[in-house]
Design a protein around this motif. Structure first.
Motif, short mmCIF file in Angstrom:
data_model
loop_
_atom_site.label_atom_id
_atom_site.label_comp_id
_atom_site.label_asym_id
_atom_site.label_seq_id
_atom_site.Cartn_x
_atom_site.Cartn_y
_atom_site.Cartn_z
N SER A 131 0.81 -1.22 0.00
CA SER A 131 0.00 0.00 0.00
C SER A 131 0.84 1.27 0.00
O SER A 131 0.31 2.36 0.17
N THR A 132 2.15 1.13 -0.20
CA THR A 132 3.01 2.31 -0.23
C THR A 132 3.33 2.69 -1.67
O THR A 132 2.94 2.01 -2.62
N SER A 133 4.08 3.78 -1.82
CA SER A 133 4.45 4.25 -3.16
C SER A 133 5.60 3.45 -3.75
O SER A 133 5.93 3.61 -4.93
N ALA A 134 6.23 2.59 -2.94
CA ALA A 134 7.37 1.80 -3.43
C ALA A 134 7.22 0.35 -2.99
O ALA A 134 7.98 -0.14 -2.14
N PRO A 135 6.25 -0.39 -3.53
CA PRO A 135 6.10 -1.80 -3.16
C PRO A 135 7.31 -2.62 -3.57
O PRO A 135 7.91 -2.38 -4.63
N LEU A 136 7.68 -3.58 -2.74
CA LEU A 136 8.87 -4.38 -3.02
C LEU A 136 8.69 -5.27 -4.25
O LEU A 136 9.68 -5.70 -4.84
N LEU A 137 7.44 -5.53 -4.64
CA LEU A 137 7.22 -6.28 -5.88
C LEU A 137 7.89 -5.57 -7.05
O LEU A 137 8.44 -6.20 -7.95
N ASN A 138 7.86 -4.23 -7.02
CA ASN A 138 8.47 -3.44 -8.09
C ASN A 138 9.99 -3.53 -8.09
O ASN A 138 10.63 -3.24 -9.10
N MET A 139 10.56 -3.95 -6.97
CA MET A 139 12.01 -4.09 -6.89
C MET A 139 12.45 -5.49 -7.27
O MET A 139 13.49 -5.69 -7.87
N PHE A 140 11.63 -6.50 -6.94
CA PHE A 140 11.97 -7.88 -7.22
C PHE A 140 11.63 -8.28 -8.65
O PHE A 140 12.43 -8.92 -9.34
N ILE A 141 10.42 -7.95 -9.11
CA ILE A 141 9.92 -8.49 -10.38
C ILE A 141 9.39 -7.40 -11.30
O ILE A 141 9.85 -7.25 -12.44
N TYR A 142 8.41 -6.65 -10.81
CA TYR A 142 7.71 -5.67 -11.66
C TYR A 142 8.52 -4.38 -11.72
O TYR A 142 8.11 -3.32 -11.29
N THR A 143 9.72 -4.49 -12.30
CA THR A 143 10.65 -3.37 -12.29
C THR A 143 10.52 -2.53 -13.56
O THR A 143 10.19 -3.07 -14.64
N PRO A 144 10.78 -1.23 -13.48
CA PRO A 144 10.74 -0.38 -14.67
C PRO A 144 11.81 -0.74 -15.69
O PRO A 144 11.72 -0.31 -16.85
N GLU A 145 12.83 -1.51 -15.27
CA GLU A 145 13.85 -1.94 -16.21
C GLU A 145 13.36 -3.08 -17.10
O GLU A 145 13.90 -3.31 -18.18
N PHE A 147 9.59 -3.98 -17.30
CA PHE A 147 8.23 -3.71 -17.75
C PHE A 147 8.08 -2.24 -18.14
O PHE A 147 8.64 -1.35 -17.48
N ASP A 148 7.31 -1.99 -19.19
CA ASP A 148 6.98 -0.62 -19.58
C ASP A 148 5.81 -0.17 -18.72
O ASP A 148 4.66 -0.11 -19.15
N VAL A 149 6.13 0.14 -17.46
CA VAL A 149 5.09 0.42 -16.46
C VAL A 149 4.24 1.62 -16.87
O VAL A 149 3.01 1.61 -16.69
N ARG A 150 4.85 2.64 -17.44
CA ARG A 150 4.10 3.84 -17.82
C ARG A 150 3.04 3.51 -18.87
O ARG A 150 1.89 3.91 -18.74
N ARG A 151 3.43 2.76 -19.90
CA ARG A 151 2.47 2.38 -20.94
C ARG A 151 1.37 1.49 -20.38
O ARG A 151 0.19 1.64 -20.72
N ILE A 152 1.76 0.55 -19.50
CA ILE A 152 0.78 -0.35 -18.90
C ILE A 152 -0.25 0.43 -18.10
O ILE A 152 -1.46 0.21 -18.23
N GLU A 153 0.23 1.36 -17.27
CA GLU A 153 -0.70 2.12 -16.42
C GLU A 153 -1.58 3.06 -17.24
O GLU A 153 -2.73 3.32 -16.88
N GLN A 154 -1.07 3.57 -18.34
CA GLN A 154 -1.90 4.38 -19.24
C GLN A 154 -3.01 3.54 -19.85
O GLN A 154 -4.17 3.98 -19.94
#
Length: 258
Positions: A131-145, A147-154
């Motif tokens: 529930s924070t702005s920096a979930p650890l999932l984004n560091m382990f797997i769902y990383t901006p390096e 996944f194209d997170v910006r395109r996905i969220e758009q």
């Protein structure tokens, strides 16, 4: 050299320095007198004794982690976890190795608890950070390096699927946390088994056996715990790609960065 090749070489170097080389040192260099100055004639030069073998083996991942921090100028969670594990091993070793190399009777439980503690803390952090702005999932797997997170969220926002998107990330976080809990349990019993075998030996053999046990825990932990965890992380990533495709209508190539 592209980022993939550079990352692969860095990962292989990390495995060599953090796992393979310390295991080899602990296994093959721990024999010999505790004081290298008392080396008897005919002793192999690589038998530096249990104290120095332990010091050198623990120093390698610590120095490598500090060097990575200085070179990249950013904190890497996994390097930090590795350094914390090395420091805890060193601290435990200071207190459990007694006169004449005798190992304290509580060592199996202390070491098992140490090995279980770090993945358990990470599992709790994965859940809490959802529930924070920096979930650890984004560091382990769902990383901006990756996944194209910006395109996905758009794409998610344009389709009004924000709630489904958050549910997907939450379920992935729970799977990751469960994987870490399984690692914690596996680490506990693996460490308890190896260290308990040390306590059954005569006192004069325990310190060398303690070093070898640390090496065995590191190596077998990588094989029978680390490899299945890697497979679980790959499963989570494949599941994320598949479900994100259904959620957003994007292709795999659009979801992942090239």
């Amino acid at each position: 050299m592209d980022k993939t090749q550079s990352g692969s070489r860095s990962s292989l170097l990390g495995i060599f320095i953090n796992i393979l080389l310390p295991v080899l040192i602990l296994d093959y260099c721990s024999a010999g007198p505790a004081n290298p100055l008392e080396r008897p004639s005919g002793e192999s030069f690589w038998h530096i004794g249990p104290v120095w073998a332990l010091v050198i083996a623990l120093s390698l991942p610590l120095v490598y982690g500090i060097r990575s921090l200085v070179v990249t100028k950013k904190f890497d969670l996994m390097s930090g976890v590795g350094m914390a594990g090395v420091l805890l091993t060193g601290i435990i070793s200071i207190f459990v190795i007694g006169p004449g190399g005798r190992i304290h009777g509580a060592t199996p439980w202390l070491f098992a608890g140490k090995e279980a503690l770090i993945p358990l803390i990470l599992a709790a952090a994965v859940i809490v950070s959802r529930s924070t702005s920096a979930p650890l999932l984004n560091m382990f797997i769902y990383t901006p390096e990756l996944f194209d997170v910006r395109r996905i969220e758009q794409a998610v926002a344009s389709g009004g699927r924000e709630r489904d998107y958050q549910r997907l990330l939450a379920s992935s976080s729970w799977i990751l946390a469960g994987t870490l809990v399984a690692s914690s349990i596996g680490n506990f019993f693996l460490s308890l088994s190896f260290m308990s075998s040390v306590m059954r030996l005569p006192a004069e053999e325990q310190q060398v056996a303690y070093n070898v046990a640390i090496g065995s825990i590191t190596w077998w932990g990588f094989l029978i715990i680390g490899v299945p965890i890697l497979a679980a992380l790959i499963f989570i990533m494949i599941n994320l790609i598949r479900r994100l495709g259904k959620l957003t209508g994007l292709t795999r190539d659009e979801i992942l960065l090239k």
